[in-house]
Design a protein around this motif. Structure first.
Motif, PDB file in Angstrom:
ATOM      1  N   GLN A  38     -60.175  12.291 -23.863  1.00  0.00           N
ATOM      2  CA  GLN A  38     -60.002  13.309 -25.028  1.00  0.00           C
ATOM      3  C   GLN A  38     -58.721  12.798 -25.676  1.00  0.00           C
ATOM      4  O   GLN A  38     -58.772  12.881 -27.055  1.00  0.00           O
ATOM      5  CB  GLN A  38     -59.862  14.597 -24.278  1.00  0.00           C
ATOM      6  CG  GLN A  38     -61.082  15.230 -23.715  1.00  0.00           C
ATOM      7  CD  GLN A  38     -62.139  15.923 -24.891  1.00  0.00           C
ATOM      8  OE1 GLN A  38     -61.842  15.627 -25.828  1.00  0.00           O
ATOM      9  NE2 GLN A  38     -63.163  16.419 -24.391  1.00  0.00           N
TER      10      GLN A  38
ATOM     11  N   LEU B  62     -59.865   9.800 -27.830  1.00  0.00           N
ATOM     12  CA  LEU B  62     -60.566  10.392 -28.897  1.00  0.00           C
ATOM     13  C   LEU B  62     -59.918  10.814 -29.943  1.00  0.00           C
ATOM     14  O   LEU B  62     -60.107  10.504 -31.217  1.00  0.00           O
ATOM     15  CB  LEU B  62     -61.560  11.432 -28.571  1.00  0.00           C
ATOM     16  CG  LEU B  62     -62.410  12.374 -29.434  1.00  0.00           C
ATOM     17  CD1 LEU B  62     -63.268  11.120 -30.109  1.00  0.00           C
ATOM     18  CD2 LEU B  62     -63.381  13.278 -28.784  1.00  0.00           C
TER      19      LEU B  62
ATOM     20  N   ARG C 190     -58.529   8.087 -31.957  1.00  0.00           N
ATOM     21  CA  ARG C 190     -59.178   7.262 -32.847  1.00  0.00           C
ATOM     22  C   ARG C 190     -59.628   7.955 -33.976  1.00  0.00           C
ATOM     23  O   ARG C 190     -59.777   7.430 -35.112  1.00  0.00           O
ATOM     24  CB  ARG C 190     -60.641   6.988 -32.022  1.00  0.00           C
ATOM     25  CG  ARG C 190     -60.408   5.873 -30.982  1.00  0.00           C
ATOM     26  CD  ARG C 190     -61.900   5.226 -30.656  1.00  0.00           C
ATOM     27  NE  ARG C 190     -62.689   6.326 -30.210  1.00  0.00           N
ATOM     28  CZ  ARG C 190     -62.817   6.758 -28.826  1.00  0.00           C
ATOM     29  NH1 ARG C 190     -61.701   6.274 -27.992  1.00  0.00           N
ATOM     30  NH2 ARG C 190     -63.478   7.766 -28.576  1.00  0.00           N
TER      31      ARG C 190
ATOM     32  N   ALA D 103     -68.093  14.300 -29.968  1.00  0.00           N
ATOM     33  CA  ALA D 103     -67.736  13.201 -28.966  1.00  0.00           C
ATOM     34  C   ALA D 103     -67.121  14.022 -27.794  1.00  0.00           C
ATOM     35  O   ALA D 103     -67.380  13.422 -26.543  1.00  0.00           O
ATOM     36  CB  ALA D 103     -66.616  12.564 -29.434  1.00  0.00           C
TER      37      ALA D 103
ATOM     38  N   GLY E 231     -69.339   8.821 -25.263  1.00  0.00           N
ATOM     39  CA  GLY E 231     -69.195   8.707 -26.409  1.00  0.00           C
ATOM     40  C   GLY E 231     -70.318   7.884 -27.217  1.00  0.00           C
ATOM     41  O   GLY E 231     -71.335   7.545 -26.481  1.00  0.00           O
TER      42      GLY E 231
ATOM     43  N   ASP F 252     -68.551   3.659 -30.288  1.00  0.00           N
ATOM     44  CA  ASP F 252     -67.275   3.466 -29.419  1.00  0.00           C
ATOM     45  C   ASP F 252     -67.263   2.401 -28.252  1.00  0.00           C
ATOM     46  O   ASP F 252     -66.243   2.104 -27.794  1.00  0.00           O
ATOM     47  CB  ASP F 252     -67.243   4.884 -28.842  1.00  0.00           C
ATOM     48  CG  ASP F 252     -66.591   5.685 -29.735  1.00  0.00           C
ATOM     49  OD1 ASP F 252     -66.223   5.510 -31.027  1.00  0.00           O
ATOM     50  OD2 ASP F 252     -66.231   7.098 -29.533  1.00  0.00           O
TER      51      ASP F 252
END
Length: 276
Positions: A180, A183, A186, A204, A245, A249
């Motif tokens: 997480q 994520l 990103r 996601a 993902g 990814d």
């Protein structure tokens, strides 16, 4: 720690580079649809397994498979690698058979390369990476990890390493938290507008939640990271595209330190780990 790696779809040019079995000095940056066999399924004739690098070409398909030379000295491990390769090849050939006699040449392709991650007297680890293309926008990634214990002559399996549901709940929480966080980083780097950002994080995030449920099958692909004394200081869990993902990814990896794992590791395997 989380690592992410984009998949390279292998074409004819890569097949020529696959065959020399390369060896990684450090555990890699980089599930498959093919699963490891269940405990006790290893054939009795494993000693007779021969690992041979392969290139097959046909108007309908191309297959390239390479093995590292050191893996050949462990018959049980060799049998595991061969079984995985045969299953991947079998799935490709089923797709080829379904093309029919009048289908235009594709070609479909299978590329699978194994590399040594770790080799010590107590722990041997091999990474299998590649892809299988049977149509569509991109190939199906193949991601497999094999941790062999020479002294015990067995494959280290997650359900035997951590036998309790409580242990997997702890591992699940740790891995999900790291994914997480990665994520969020990103998404922040993509500079999306608030509404789009929320949608991406929600979508996601659901994949992370589902792909890290506290079930050993979700953590079947892992490789050891060794301390200077040769014991395991962490396990690097490896997740193929689509598990935690979207395809874009790529492969994602999360290291879980021994301090998190050890309270839940089965007594017979605790000696493999460095003390916290």
């Amino acid at each position: 720690m989380v690592k992410r790696m984009s998949r390279s779809l292998v074409a004819v040019a890569l097949l020529a580079t696959m065959l020399p079995a390369c060896q990684r000095e450090q555990p890699g940056q980089a599930t498959a649809p093919v699963q490891h066999p269940a405990a006790g399924d290893l054939p009795g004739e494993a000693v007779d397994v021969v690992l041979e690098d392969t290139i097959e070409t046909d108007p309908r398909f191309i297959i390239g498979i390479s093995y590292p030379q050191p893996a050949r000295q462990y018959p049980g491990l060799a049998a595991e690698l061969k079984r995985y390769s045969d299953a991947a090849r079998g799935e490709l050939m089923e797709a080829v058979a379904d093309m029919g006699p009048d289908a235009a040449p594709a070609p479909y392709d299978l590329s699978l390369s194994y590399t040594m991650v770790v080799e010590t007297p107590r722990i041997v680890a091999v990474a299998g990476d590649g892809s299988s293309y049977t149509g569509g926008a991109h190939g199906n990634p193949l991601v497999a990890r094999f941790v062999w214990l020479p002294e015990r002559d067995e494959l280290l399996r997650p359900e035997e390493l951590i036998p309790s549901a409580q242990g997997w709940a702890i591992v699940s929480d740790h891995v999900a938290e790291q994914l997480q966080a990665a994520l969020s980083q990103r998404v922040d780097a993509d500079d999306l507008d608030p509404a789009e950002r929320a949608q991406v994080v929600r979508s996601a995030g659901k994949m992370i939640e589902e792909g890290t449920r506290p079930d050993p099958d979700n953590f079947r692909q892992f490789e050891p990271v060794l301390a200077p004394d040769g014991r395991i200081q962490s396990l690097r869990f490896v997740f193929p595209p689509y598990q935690v993902g979207p395809y874009a990814d790529g492969v994602q990896e999360v290291e879980v330190p021994a301090s998190v794992l050890l309270p839940h590791v089965a007594p017979g395997y605790r000696g493999l780990f460095a003390p916290p």
